[in-house]
Enzyme design. Structure first.
Site, mmCIF file in Angstrom:
data_model
loop_
_atom_site.group_PDB
_atom_site.id
_atom_site.type_symbol
_atom_site.label_atom_id
_atom_site.label_comp_id
_atom_site.label_asym_id
_atom_site.label_seq_id
_atom_site.Cartn_x
_atom_site.Cartn_y
_atom_site.Cartn_z
ATOM 1 N N HIS A 6 0.813 -1.228 0.000
ATOM 2 C CA HIS A 6 0.000 0.000 0.000
ATOM 3 C C HIS A 6 0.842 1.272 0.000
ATOM 4 C CE1 HIS A 6 -3.750 -2.320 1.701
ATOM 5 N NE2 HIS A 6 -3.565 -2.511 0.420
ATOM 6 N N GLY A 22 -1.866 -9.943 12.048
ATOM 7 C CA GLY A 22 -2.268 -8.567 12.335
ATOM 8 C C GLY A 22 -3.085 -7.876 11.272
HETATM 9 P P1 OAD Z 1 -7.192 -3.379 10.379
HETATM 10 O O1 OAD Z 1 -7.252 -2.229 11.313
HETATM 11 O O2 OAD Z 1 -8.344 -3.595 9.465
HETATM 12 O O3 OAD Z 1 -7.019 -4.732 11.202
HETATM 13 C C1 OAD Z 1 -6.072 -4.860 12.214
HETATM 14 C C2 OAD Z 1 -6.122 -6.305 12.700
HETATM 15 O O4 OAD Z 1 -5.095 -6.476 13.632
HETATM 16 C C3 OAD Z 1 -7.434 -6.701 13.389
HETATM 17 O O5 OAD Z 1 -7.899 -7.920 12.840
HETATM 18 C C4 OAD Z 1 -7.026 -6.895 14.857
HETATM 19 O O6 OAD Z 1 -7.750 -7.952 15.494
HETATM 20 C C5 OAD Z 1 -5.575 -7.256 14.713
HETATM 21 N N1 OAD Z 1 -4.722 -6.908 15.869
HETATM 22 C C6 OAD Z 1 -4.841 -5.905 16.767
HETATM 23 N N2 OAD Z 1 -3.813 -5.915 17.624
HETATM 24 C C7 OAD Z 1 -3.018 -6.949 17.254
HETATM 25 C C8 OAD Z 1 -1.780 -7.481 17.753
HETATM 26 N N3 OAD Z 1 -1.159 -6.927 18.792
HETATM 27 N N4 OAD Z 1 -1.259 -8.557 17.119
HETATM 28 C C9 OAD Z 1 -1.884 -9.124 16.051
HETATM 29 N N5 OAD Z 1 -3.041 -8.654 15.547
HETATM 30 C C10 OAD Z 1 -3.590 -7.588 16.136
HETATM 31 O O7 OAD Z 1 -5.803 -3.265 9.583
HETATM 32 P P2 OAD Z 1 -5.389 -3.905 8.182
HETATM 33 O O8 OAD Z 1 -5.932 -5.281 8.044
HETATM 34 O O9 OAD Z 1 -3.945 -3.707 8.042
HETATM 35 O O10 OAD Z 1 -5.428 0.528 3.671
HETATM 36 O O11 OAD Z 1 -6.146 -2.960 7.188
HETATM 37 C C11 OAD Z 1 -6.003 -3.148 5.821
HETATM 38 C C12 OAD Z 1 -6.007 -1.829 5.104
HETATM 39 O O12 OAD Z 1 -7.190 -1.098 5.431
HETATM 40 C C13 OAD Z 1 -4.887 -0.881 5.492
HETATM 41 O O13 OAD Z 1 -3.684 -1.162 4.815
HETATM 42 C C14 OAD Z 1 -5.425 0.439 5.109
HETATM 43 C C15 OAD Z 1 -6.822 0.283 5.655
HETATM 44 O O14 OAD Z 1 -7.752 1.100 5.078
HETATM 45 C C16 OAD Z 1 -5.411 1.716 3.075
HETATM 46 O O15 OAD Z 1 -5.212 2.738 3.681
HETATM 47 C C17 OAD Z 1 -5.622 1.619 1.610
#
Ligand code: OAD
Ligand code: ZN
Length: 256
Positions: A128, A197
């Site tokens: 991204h 994550g």
């Molecule tokens: P999210 O905020 O959607 O998800 C974060 C995930 O991390 C959740 O499933 C949590 O349960 C998990 N989580 C929280 N704390 C954690 C920890 N300590 N260890 C492991 N997991 C943990 O973030 P992304 O999946 O990265 O894109 O989001 C995907 C995309 O959506 C991002 O890259 C961004 C966003 O909009 C753009 O900006 C285009």
């Protein structure tokens, strides 16, 4: 009656993960915002993830930016400040070590914070983009540039044509850079594919682990919450990346 296997071998998912990793030659890891949570960078979804009650889908789009660049830049400036104050955590450190351990290692990250690179990880594929890169909204031909100034109270402009500048990240509705997409898809031919994550709701990143499994990889998910891919991986570990990865790494060192 068959002799029972020692309970810990079946019960401890970190041991199972370490066994699979110690036999692996090609390893691909896919990360999302949860891997940086322990560094103090808010995730996008879930508790504490929303900025001023905006969903990321309503801020991270070209349409939102052209309608209200001040609010979108304010959000990125807030994230830049958090990231500028952050350092890699134990999850980044373990993955950086693994990037040197395996014959082939690829880390596909959706994160734009640069913490995997800062931890010294080799083979990072930035799906991204980077929050520290800017580009011209008018595509005047000026190449993307680096801007590490976390204070964006005056909106940044293109040095060549003077138009408004935008963050060099991939927004909803935009294409993943071809090079990154090709590198990620190529890396799905691996022995172990571990996803950590990420809520696995944003495509195409969300589909990568399933594709790796289809191609024969052993798949592992690390996330304290269930996600749309949890039911489809070989091993789902409910826990925080900065704890579970350290645990697996310790067991992996013993295996060696
Ligand atoms: P999210 O905020 O959607 O998800 C974060 C995930 O991390 C959740 O499933 C949590 O349960 C998990 N989580 C929280 N704390 C954690 C920890 N300590 N260890 C492991 N997991 C943990 O973030 P992304 O999946 O990265 O894109 O989001 C995907 C995309 O959506 C991002 O890259 C961004 C966003 O909009 C753009 O900006 C285009
Ligand atoms: Zn320009």
């Amino acid at each position: 009656m068959r002799a029972a296997r020692p309970a810990r071998l079946i019960a401890d998912p970190a041991i199972r993960a370490a066994e699979k990793l110690s036999a692996a030659r090609r390893v691909t890891v896919i990360t999302g915002a949860g891997v940086s949570a322990a560094s103090g960078i808010p995730t996008f979804r879930g508790p504490g993830g929303l900025w001023k009650n905006h969903r990321p889908e309503s801020l991270a789009t070209a349409a939102a930016f052209s309608r209200d660049p001040v609010t979108v830049w304010e959000w990125y400036a807030w994230r830049r400040q958090k990231i500028a104050a952050a350092a890699p955590n134990a999850a980044h450190t373990v993955l950086a070590r693994w990037s040197r351990r395996f014959d082939a290692f690829t880390l596909v990250t959706q994160n734009v914070d640069g913490l995997h690179e800062q931890a010294g990880t080799k083979g990072v594929v930035g799906f991204h983009g980077s929050i520290w890169r800017l580009r011209c909204t008018q595509n005047c031909g000026a190449p993307e540039w680096e801007d590490r100034d976390a204070d964006q109270s005056a909106l940044p402009h293109c040095g060549s044509c003077g138009s408004l500048a935008r963050p060099g990240v991939v927004w909803f509705g935009e294409e993943i850079p071809t090079e990154a997409l090709e590198a990620a898809i190529g890396a799905l031919d691996c022995d172990v594919c571990l996803v950590a994550g990420t809520s696995s709701v944003v495509t195409p990143a969300a589909g990568l682990v399933e594709e790796a499994r289809r191609r024969g990889a052993y798949t592992i998910e690390i996330n304290p919450e269930a996600t749309p891919v949890t039911g489809g991986v070989d091993l789902a570990i409910a826990g925080r990346a900065e704890e579970v990865l350290v645990e697996i790494d310790e067991k992996l060192s013993v295996e060696r």
